[in-house]
Design a protein around this motif. Sequence first.
Motif, PDB file in Angstrom:
ATOM      1  N   ARG A  12      26.358  49.729   9.699  1.00 35.43           N
ATOM      2  CA  ARG A  12      26.387  49.770   7.897  1.00 35.43           C
ATOM      3  C   ARG A  12      26.220  48.492   7.861  1.00 35.43           C
ATOM      4  N   ARG A  13      25.938  48.560   5.982  1.00 35.49           N
ATOM      5  CA  ARG A  13      26.231  47.075   5.464  1.00 35.49           C
ATOM      6  C   ARG A  13      27.446  46.541   5.355  1.00 35.49           C
ATOM      7  N   GLY A  16      29.675  46.305   1.456  1.00 37.54           N
ATOM      8  CA  GLY A  16      30.149  47.146   0.397  1.00 37.54           C
ATOM      9  C   GLY A  16      30.918  47.586   1.178  1.00 37.54           C
ATOM     10  N   SER A 231      32.785  55.922   4.542  1.00 34.02           N
ATOM     11  CA  SER A 231      31.052  55.169   6.006  1.00 34.02           C
ATOM     12  C   SER A 231      30.153  54.165   5.852  1.00 34.02           C
ATOM     13  N   CYS A 232      30.714  54.131   4.347  1.00 34.35           N
ATOM     14  CA  CYS A 232      29.221  53.057   3.427  1.00 34.35           C
ATOM     15  C   CYS A 232      30.292  51.637   3.229  1.00 34.35           C
ATOM     16  N   HIS A 233      31.692  52.022   2.598  1.00 32.92           N
ATOM     17  CA  HIS A 233      32.229  51.086   2.411  1.00 32.92           C
ATOM     18  C   HIS A 233      33.856  51.095   2.877  1.00 32.92           C
ATOM     19  N   SER A 243      32.389  59.240  10.566  1.00 38.00           N
ATOM     20  CA  SER A 243      31.277  59.569  10.056  1.00 38.00           C
ATOM     21  C   SER A 243      31.786  61.200   9.634  1.00 38.00           C
TER      22      SER A 243
END
Length: 561
Positions: A12-13, A16, A231-233, A243
């Motif tokens: 993931r990024r 974030g 999940s993204c941050h 997740s």
Amino acid sequence: MPQGAGVRPEGRRADGRLRDIRARGLLCVPQDARLRERPQAGADSHSSPEDGARNEVEIDAIAAYLFANADKHDFAVKSPPRGDAKNGEQIVKGIGCQGCHVVGEGSRVDVGPRRTFGQPLENIGNKTSYEWIYNWVRDPKHYSPATYMPNLRLTDSQVADVATFLVGLKGPAGDAAKAAPDPKVADDVLLDYLKNVMPFEDAKAQMAKMTPGQKQMDLGQRAIGRYGCFSCHDIKGFEQAQSIGTDLSEEGSKLVTRLDFAFVTDIPHTSKTAWFRTKLHDPRIFDKGRVLQPLEKLRMPNFDFTDEEVDRLLTAIMSFQREIQPPAAMPVRSARSDNIIVGRTLVHRRNCVGCHIIEGDGGDYLKLVADSSLGPPLLTPEGARVQPDWLYAFIRGPITIRPWLSVRMPTFGLDDQNVNTVLNYFGSISNSIGPFQSHELIKTASNTEGTGKQMFELLQCQKCHVLGTIPKDQPTNTLAPDLRMASERLQPDWILQWLKSPLAILPGTRMPAYWPDYPKSFYPQLGGNAEAQIRAIRDHVLTFRGGPSPKVSGAKNANNN
């Protein structure tokens, strides 16, 4: 900890972060909060007045949790100076920021995913502070070492100009709360969460012991866990959270009978692809017409995928198969194909294709440039064009190759592994993969030394190619790179091919084709032998010295994502 704790998904990024929301002023909200302004086909089970009131208290609790658990961030420059907004606008629109960001030009659907790789900037002034913008633009990695945002190497004065322009962008501020969160509704929502994991009486007893602030923190944490924000941050308290989504690793093998079509009747119930396509377009449509408790409702957000994006995702999902495919059905692997796969992933992950055309794909930023010759270069032939050691140094420490342009190559801070991935990728797509090598000065034969210089002057190469000094009266769209860099930068064999047929390498180039009837030549030098003439010019060019040269900097803050 709410239900759903475990290992965070990879890939993931990494930038974030919501741990320092006090510094940034950023907020992620549940998808339900947006249903008021963008109804969906399945919205009838998600947008009742009760759901609206529930959304408000969940949003309020999530915001409170994020602020309460924010890490302190010390700015490198605590009281930055203000700059000139007009100059800042020129920098933002000229230096290449719009390769990843839009500044009011439209949505992701309008401009495409590459130019919305970074967040839209038209309302950044509503979202955060001048101090944060200044420090972020000045050095993104000081704030987030793993960020994909590159360093544009701006002066402090330019940073102040850009920050002053950006903080003045106050477009739509978002969807305002319809009413102050109702404490009774908040208690009811928290009770819903608690009785889902414990007996009803125990849930009531636990709430009776909690202060209003504790209730809000608990509700915020549970709402974040339910909607999967972590999940993204990066969010404190969710470092080990799993997740919340379905494992898709074998989704293409799933039997259609295991898919819940519910009351959706306008797609065939015998088609997996129809179900997946519908789910991607409208993730919560399968709740339509069903009587569900709030915590039973679907949670997948609507990403506003275009039809093309849905097609691509559908292809990927259907490829996630349980069965091992027979060798005959698999593509033949080689070092070259592996280099291409890994490298292609990297240049897309870093959004190099936002500015550059690579393998016929990308170059969205070029649409904003009046003359494509004044934009980022085509990179498909880069592996054949430049020497690997020069390209390595350039990626690690970019220099200005065409100083008359506003757009510039930023510093990405890649580590050696990623830089070598890029080099192997460019070498592979141009069929020039090979070991690192340094090209020494090519010794010219005594009978061609003067001829190369003579033909260089005859063809007026220096009329376009600068040799240190940029002509003041020369239109910038006719200028070409400084040839003093050629001996260090360009592959000698590529120079020969370029001189023979520039249009074959770069369609649309302004570089003239001086030997259109190769191997015949218009010129009498060297007996009219085109090959000998081309080599003589190449050898002369490789005698130039003194051009700018990239220097390899340390790997500080490099990351391997």
